[in-house]
Scaffold this active site. Structure first.
Site, PDB file in Angstrom:
ATOM      1  CG  LEU A 152      -9.197 -67.240 -50.773  1.00  0.00           C
ATOM      2  CD1 LEU A 152      -7.868 -66.800 -51.360  1.00  0.00           C
ATOM      3  CD2 LEU A 152      -9.093 -67.342 -49.248  1.00  0.00           C
ATOM      4  CE  LYS A 198       1.405 -64.402 -48.711  1.00  0.00           C
ATOM      5  NZ  LYS A 198       0.256 -65.324 -48.468  1.00  0.00           N
ATOM      6  CB  SER A 235      -5.366 -78.463 -54.074  1.00  0.00           C
ATOM      7  OG  SER A 235      -5.565 -77.123 -54.429  1.00  0.00           O
ATOM      8  CB  ALA A 238      -6.354 -70.234 -49.744  1.00  0.00           C
TER       9      ALA A 238
END
Ligand code: NDP
Length: 318
Positions: free
Chosen positions: A60, A162, A9, A80
């Site tokens: 997740l 990240k 989404s 995600a």
């Protein structure tokens, strides 16, 4: 062919799903809350969605949550990951979902007999934050890896999440013989498909709302280029390693100038948050993405215009 998109989404993922459907793929799309129209109606309305889009609930942080979705897919696009720059508890809100979530998805891929390639949405955050000074002569490329200690020192929690997630992903795929391509986009702008605006276009809205800009220089890239790059990274068999995606690095003052030029009637501020010399820009090499994937990057001016038009369409702006 059947493929899976996690976090479907989201801003970038919605465009990946749209282009996959256009190219004839059957898409298994994971979302956290398939019952929330704000999260899924823009996907259900895409061309081809009725016939070839299947929504799955997956989180997740839930072990094995992706097992049954991934089985039977040729490719998994793992996008995600929480995108938030202000958090109270970085470990819980960012690092755990990014790192454990990525490993959770990769574990499902390792178990599956069908997955041929994983395309991971990493970020320039996992590349450019090394602590090395950046000047207009500096060229950041795919050989750079952000330094977790530097991220911790500066409390760059999203950047840290990240960096750790990409690092963990490389270790896992190397140990488990999984074919993975990593994409490292800079700040993403362009038209919004979801109902809600996301963090990376907020700086553009802030400027339109008259807020002074941060003393920062960032790369920017169009969301449609990022989405296509994901699909090409899967389709082009010879693609390998990481791909930085960026059209141009600019200081926020230049972003403000671009907005003023495009929309002279808007009151875009010419004021920085701090009274100090502007942070220099630097260069980001995208030669690899251009050569291997054939990506041509949309000019920043177009991306900014598309973002603003999208704000208007969604009545975020008049
Ligand atoms: P969005 O916030 O629009 O999308 C993030 C997605 O991650 C959402 O679909 C969200 O699901 C999902 N997600 C977050 N936490 C969880 C969780 N615990 N379990 C399942 N899903 C979760 O952001 P973007 O589209 O911008 O980002 C997509 C990817 O691209 C991210 O990996 C991001 O780090 C990366 N990226 C983004 C850049 C940008 O400038 N936007 C630049 C570089 C990389 P839900 O809808 O349920 O909240």
């Amino acid at each position: 062919k059947v493929v899976c998109v996690t976090g479907a989404s989201g801003f970038i993922a919605s465009w990946i799903v749209k282009f996959l459907l256009q190219r004839g793929y059957t898409v298994r799309a994971t979302v956290r809350d398939p019952g929330n129209p704000k999260k899924v109606s823009h996907l259900a309305n895409l061309e081809g969605a009725q016939e070839r889009l299947h929504l799955f609930k997956a989180d997740l942080l839930e072990e094995g949550s992706f097992d049954s979705v991934v089985e039977g897919c040729h490719a998994v696009f793992h996008t995600a990951s929480p995108v938030r720059f202000v958090v109270n508890n970085p470990q819980v809100e960012l690092i755990d979902p990014a790192v454990k979530g990525t490993l959770n998805v990769l574990k499902s891929c390792a178990k599956s007999s069908s997955v041929k390639r994983v395309v991971l949405t990493s970020s320039i955050s996992a590349v450019a934050f090394t602590g090395r000074p950046k000047t207009p002569e500096t060229v950041v490329d795919e050989t750079w890896f952000s330094d977790p200690d530097f991220c911790r020192e500066l409390e760059l929690w999203y950047t840290l999440s990240k960096t750790l997630a990409e690092d963990a992903a490389w270790k896992f795929v190397n140990e488990n013989n999984i074919d993975m391509i990593v994409l490292n986009p800079t700040m993403v702008a362009g038209p919004l498909l979801p109902a809600e605006i996301n963090e990376s276009v907020e700086p553009i809205l802030n400027l339109i709302n008259g807020k002074p800009f941060p003393n920062r220089s960032f790369g920017w890239v169009n969301v449609k280029d990022v989405a296509i790059a994901h699909i090409l990274a899967y389709e082009i068999a010879s693609a390998s390693g990481r791909y930085i995606l960026s059209e141009r690095v600019i200081h926020y003052s230049e972003l403000a100038r671009t907005l003023r030029q495009l929309y002279p009637t808007l009151q875009i501020p010419d004021k920085c948050e701090v009274d100090e010399p502007y942070m220099p820009t630097y260069q980001i090499s995208t030669d690899k993405a251009k050569k291997d994937l054939g990506i041509e990057f949309t000019p920043l001016e177009v991306s900014v215009r598309e973002t603003v038009e999208s704000f208007r369409e969604k009545k975020i702006l008049n």
